[in-house]
Design a protein around this motif. Structure first.
Motif, mmCIF file in Angstrom:
data_model
loop_
_atom_site.group_PDB
_atom_site.id
_atom_site.type_symbol
_atom_site.label_atom_id
_atom_site.label_comp_id
_atom_site.label_asym_id
_atom_site.label_seq_id
_atom_site.Cartn_x
_atom_site.Cartn_y
_atom_site.Cartn_z
ATOM 1 N N PHE A 117 0.839 -1.232 0.102
ATOM 2 C CA PHE A 117 0.063 0.031 0.011
ATOM 3 C C PHE A 117 0.848 1.211 0.024
ATOM 4 O O PHE A 117 2.040 1.177 0.483
ATOM 5 C CB PHE A 117 -0.784 0.132 1.128
ATOM 6 C CG PHE A 117 -1.744 -0.963 1.329
ATOM 7 C CD1 PHE A 117 -3.347 -0.940 1.200
ATOM 8 C CD2 PHE A 117 -1.320 -2.396 1.986
ATOM 9 C CE1 PHE A 117 -3.918 -1.951 1.306
ATOM 10 C CE2 PHE A 117 -2.243 -3.398 2.140
ATOM 11 C CZ PHE A 117 -3.438 -3.216 1.642
ATOM 12 N N PHE A 118 0.216 2.302 -0.403
ATOM 13 C CA PHE A 118 1.037 3.651 -0.422
ATOM 14 C C PHE A 118 0.486 4.299 0.762
ATOM 15 O O PHE A 118 -0.527 4.294 1.164
ATOM 16 C CB PHE A 118 0.483 4.596 -1.479
ATOM 17 C CG PHE A 118 1.204 4.125 -2.676
ATOM 18 C CD1 PHE A 118 2.485 4.776 -3.140
ATOM 19 C CD2 PHE A 118 0.830 3.343 -3.626
ATOM 20 C CE1 PHE A 118 3.087 4.668 -4.417
ATOM 21 C CE2 PHE A 118 1.311 2.954 -4.834
ATOM 22 C CZ PHE A 118 2.440 3.443 -5.103
ATOM 23 N N LEU A 119 1.559 4.583 1.750
ATOM 24 C CA LEU A 119 1.310 4.890 3.168
ATOM 25 C C LEU A 119 1.421 6.436 3.498
ATOM 26 O O LEU A 119 2.687 6.959 2.750
ATOM 27 C CB LEU A 119 1.937 4.148 4.089
ATOM 28 C CG LEU A 119 1.609 2.586 4.131
ATOM 29 C CD1 LEU A 119 2.422 1.919 4.971
ATOM 30 C CD2 LEU A 119 0.392 2.238 4.547
ATOM 31 N N LYS A 120 1.151 7.148 4.344
ATOM 32 C CA LYS A 120 1.490 8.512 4.747
ATOM 33 C C LYS A 120 2.480 8.156 5.051
ATOM 34 O O LYS A 120 2.969 7.398 5.946
ATOM 35 C CB LYS A 120 0.112 8.985 5.338
ATOM 36 C CG LYS A 120 -1.182 9.303 4.850
ATOM 37 C CD LYS A 120 -2.196 9.929 5.827
ATOM 38 C CE LYS A 120 -3.590 10.078 4.964
ATOM 39 N NZ LYS A 120 -4.480 10.700 6.111
ATOM 40 N N GLN A 121 3.361 9.321 4.890
ATOM 41 C CA GLN A 121 4.802 9.388 5.402
ATOM 42 C C GLN A 121 4.665 9.478 7.165
ATOM 43 O O GLN A 121 5.811 8.669 7.856
ATOM 44 C CB GLN A 121 5.614 10.681 4.972
ATOM 45 C CG GLN A 121 7.159 10.357 5.455
ATOM 46 C CD GLN A 121 7.798 11.510 5.002
ATOM 47 O OE1 GLN A 121 7.471 12.915 4.897
ATOM 48 N NE2 GLN A 121 9.176 11.436 4.389
ATOM 49 N N GLU A 122 3.883 9.807 7.877
ATOM 50 C CA GLU A 122 3.839 10.068 9.217
ATOM 51 C C GLU A 122 3.651 8.688 9.718
ATOM 52 O O GLU A 122 3.849 8.347 10.963
ATOM 53 C CB GLU A 122 2.460 10.829 9.608
ATOM 54 C CG GLU A 122 2.646 12.372 9.254
ATOM 55 C CD GLU A 122 2.205 12.635 7.768
ATOM 56 O OE1 GLU A 122 2.337 13.797 7.583
ATOM 57 O OE2 GLU A 122 1.887 11.581 7.244
ATOM 58 N N LEU A 123 3.245 7.651 9.032
ATOM 59 C CA LEU A 123 2.882 6.191 9.546
ATOM 60 C C LEU A 123 4.063 5.515 9.791
ATOM 61 O O LEU A 123 4.268 4.452 10.467
ATOM 62 C CB LEU A 123 1.911 5.491 8.669
ATOM 63 C CG LEU A 123 0.430 6.026 8.588
ATOM 64 C CD1 LEU A 123 -0.226 5.019 7.526
ATOM 65 C CD2 LEU A 123 -0.301 5.794 9.945
ATOM 66 N N ILE A 124 5.099 6.071 9.306
ATOM 67 C CA ILE A 124 6.609 5.379 9.604
ATOM 68 C C ILE A 124 6.785 5.456 11.211
ATOM 69 O O ILE A 124 7.758 4.623 11.783
ATOM 70 C CB ILE A 124 7.747 5.925 8.721
ATOM 71 C CG1 ILE A 124 9.034 4.929 8.554
ATOM 72 C CG2 ILE A 124 8.133 7.409 9.504
ATOM 73 C CD1 ILE A 124 9.930 5.287 7.713
ATOM 74 N N TRP A 125 6.198 6.288 11.726
ATOM 75 C CA TRP A 125 6.637 6.579 13.234
ATOM 76 C C TRP A 125 5.799 5.672 14.129
ATOM 77 O O TRP A 125 5.997 5.845 15.448
ATOM 78 C CB TRP A 125 6.308 7.815 13.622
ATOM 79 C CG TRP A 125 7.372 8.828 12.825
ATOM 80 C CD1 TRP A 125 6.976 9.875 12.053
ATOM 81 C CD2 TRP A 125 8.821 8.988 13.010
ATOM 82 N NE1 TRP A 125 8.050 10.494 11.502
ATOM 83 C CE2 TRP A 125 9.087 9.925 12.187
ATOM 84 C CE3 TRP A 125 9.761 8.274 13.850
ATOM 85 C CZ2 TRP A 125 10.401 10.147 11.941
ATOM 86 C CZ3 TRP A 125 11.123 8.374 13.544
ATOM 87 C CH2 TRP A 125 11.405 9.569 12.614
ATOM 88 N N VAL A 126 4.779 4.787 13.576
ATOM 89 C CA VAL A 126 4.132 4.044 14.242
ATOM 90 C C VAL A 126 5.045 2.972 14.839
ATOM 91 O O VAL A 126 5.692 2.312 14.080
ATOM 92 C CB VAL A 126 2.871 3.333 13.383
ATOM 93 C CG1 VAL A 126 2.060 2.171 14.277
ATOM 94 C CG2 VAL A 126 2.082 4.452 12.795
ATOM 95 N N PRO A 127 4.771 2.707 16.191
ATOM 96 C CA PRO A 127 5.906 1.811 16.778
ATOM 97 C C PRO A 127 5.695 0.383 16.210
ATOM 98 O O PRO A 127 4.873 -0.178 16.163
ATOM 99 C CB PRO A 127 5.372 1.766 18.494
ATOM 100 C CG PRO A 127 4.835 3.180 18.659
ATOM 101 C CD PRO A 127 4.085 3.438 17.326
ATOM 102 N N LEU A 128 6.953 -0.016 16.090
ATOM 103 C CA LEU A 128 7.034 -1.425 15.402
ATOM 104 C C LEU A 128 6.761 -1.544 13.975
ATOM 105 O O LEU A 128 7.398 -2.033 13.038
ATOM 106 C CB LEU A 128 6.334 -2.548 16.341
ATOM 107 C CG LEU A 128 7.162 -2.846 17.593
ATOM 108 C CD1 LEU A 128 6.412 -3.909 18.403
ATOM 109 C CD2 LEU A 128 8.679 -3.060 17.706
ATOM 110 N N LEU A 129 5.387 -1.230 13.817
ATOM 111 C CA LEU A 129 4.773 -1.370 12.402
ATOM 112 C C LEU A 129 5.481 -0.538 11.280
ATOM 113 O O LEU A 129 5.437 -0.795 10.266
ATOM 114 C CB LEU A 129 3.148 -1.196 12.490
ATOM 115 C CG LEU A 129 2.348 -2.117 13.377
ATOM 116 C CD1 LEU A 129 0.846 -1.672 13.526
ATOM 117 C CD2 LEU A 129 2.633 -3.499 12.745
#
Length: 304
Positions: A117-129
Motif C-alpha cells: 500500500f501507499f502509506l502516509k509518511q507519518e505512519l513510519i513513526w508507528v511503533p514497530l509497524l
C-alpha cells in the motif's frame, strides 16, 4: 469456542494474541532486514526479500486465523478464480473503513503477490509497524496541503516522484500494488461535500492510478477491480476485534490494461481526459455492483 466468550474476556484475549503475533513476526522481519543491509550482495538481498515476504504472509495468515477464532464473520467472496502468485497486479478498491485492509489481506494472501500500500509518511513513526512496513518496501508518501504548495511551489510533483521511485523498485519483483482511488474513507459528510454522483462511493482520483500504470509499464499484467460491502453498516477495526462485524461481501473482477491507459498524465491532456473518463466509467460500474451486493439476499451476496 472463543467467539462465544463474553466480550470483556474475548476482546483482551484477542488484543493480546494480535500483539504477540505482531511482536513475533516483526522480530524476524527486523533480523532479515539487518542481514540484508549488512550483506548487500545481490543474491543475498533477493533471498532476504523473499524471506521477508514469506514472514509477512505468515503474519497475515496468523491474523486471519485469530480473527476466525475470536469473531464470527460470514465471508462472501466471488471472483478469485484464475489469480496468479507470479502475476503483477494493480488492485483498485473502494474505501469504507480501515477494516478494508485486513479484508484485502485475508482475501488475497498467498493468492497473488504480497500486497503493498501507499502509506502516509507519518505512519513510519508507528511503533514497530512503521519500520516493518519500511522493511517490506511499502512506499511512504508525503502529502502537501494546497496552502503549502502555494507557499512552496517547488514541492509540486514530489509525491509523484515518490510514486515513480517506488514503482521502479517494484518492476523487479512480483508485486500487487494497492490503490484506494477515492483517496479517503467514505463517509456521508465527505459524499455530500463532494456532490458525488455515486450512491455508495466517493469520486475517484485518476492521477495516482495513471502514475502507477506509467511507472510500472508492461510489468503489470492486469487490474483487479475489488468491491467491498459491509451489509450491516459502517464498521471499524475495534468492531472487527470485538466481533461486531457480522458479514463481509467482496467481489473481484480482473480487468485488462489497455494501451489507452498508458501515457503521460501530466503532459498529455488528451490522455488525462481518457484516464479520467475510464475511471469514472469504472466507478459507475463499481457503484452498481456495490448496490447489488448491498441489497442482495445472503445466499446471493453479489446480486448476480
Amino acid at each position: 469456542m472463543l467467539a462465544s466468550l463474553p466480550s470483556f474476556i474475548r476482546v483482551p484475549l484477542a488484543l493480546l494474541a494480535l500483539a504477540l503475533n505482531i511482536l513475533l513476526h516483526v522480530v524476524f522481519i527486523f533480523a532479515f532486514t539487518l542481514f540484508k543491509l549488512l550483506l548487500p550482495v545481490h543474491a543475498i538481498r533477493q533471498a532476504c526479500s523473499r524471506a521477508l515476504v514469506a514472514i509477512a504472509e505468515s503474519w497475515i495468515g496468523v491474523n486471519n486465523v485469530l480473527f476466525g477464532v475470536f469473531a464470527r464473520v460470514r465471508w462472501q467472496v466471488q471472483g478469485l478464480e484464475g489469480l496468479r502468485r507470479d502475476g503483477n497486479y494493480l488492485v483498485l478498491c473502494n474505501h469504507q473503513s480501515w477494516v478494508d485492509i485486513p479484508v484485502l489481506q485475508k482475501v488475497f494472501n498467498r493468492r497473488i503477490p504480497f500486497l503493498r500500500f501507499f502509506l502516509k509518511q507519518e505512519l513510519i513513526w508507528v511503533p514497530l509497524l512503521g519500520l516493518a512496513w519500511w522493511a517490506l518496501d511499502f512506499p511512504f508518501m508525503k502529502r502537501y496541503s494546497p496552502q503549502t504548495l502555494l507557499r512552496h511551489p517547488e514541492l509540486q510533483g514530489k509525491d509523484r516522484e515518490a510514486t515513480r521511485r517506488a514503482c521502479e523498485k517494484f518492476r523487479h519483483m512480483p508485486v500487487s500494488v494497492m490503490n484506494f482511488a477515492e483517496g479517503t474513507r467514505f463517509t456521508p459528510a465527505k459524499h455530500d461535500a463532494q456532490h458525488s454522483p455515486f450512491r455508495y462511493l466517493l469520486r475517484p482520483k485518476a492521477g495516482g492510478v495513471a502514475f502507477v500504470l506509467d511507472a510500472m509499464g508492461e510489468a503489470l499484467h492486469a487490474i483487479l477491480d475489488v468491491t467491498i460491502v459491509y451489509p450491516h453498516g459502517p464498521c471499524t477495526i475495534a468492531d472487527l476485534i470485538a466481533g461486531r462485524v457480522r458479514e463481509v461481501r467482496v467481489h473481484v473482477r480482473e480487468r485488462p490494461i489497455g494501451h489507452e491507459l498508458i501515457g503521460s498524465y501530466d503532459e498529455d491532456a488528451a490522455f488525462r481526459g481518457r484516464v479520467k473518463a475510464w475511471m469514472n466509467e469504472l466507478w459507475h460500474e463499481k457503484d452498481a455492483q456495490a448496490a447489488r451486493m448491498q441489497l442482495a439476499p445472503a445466499g446471493d451476496p453479489t446480486g448476480e
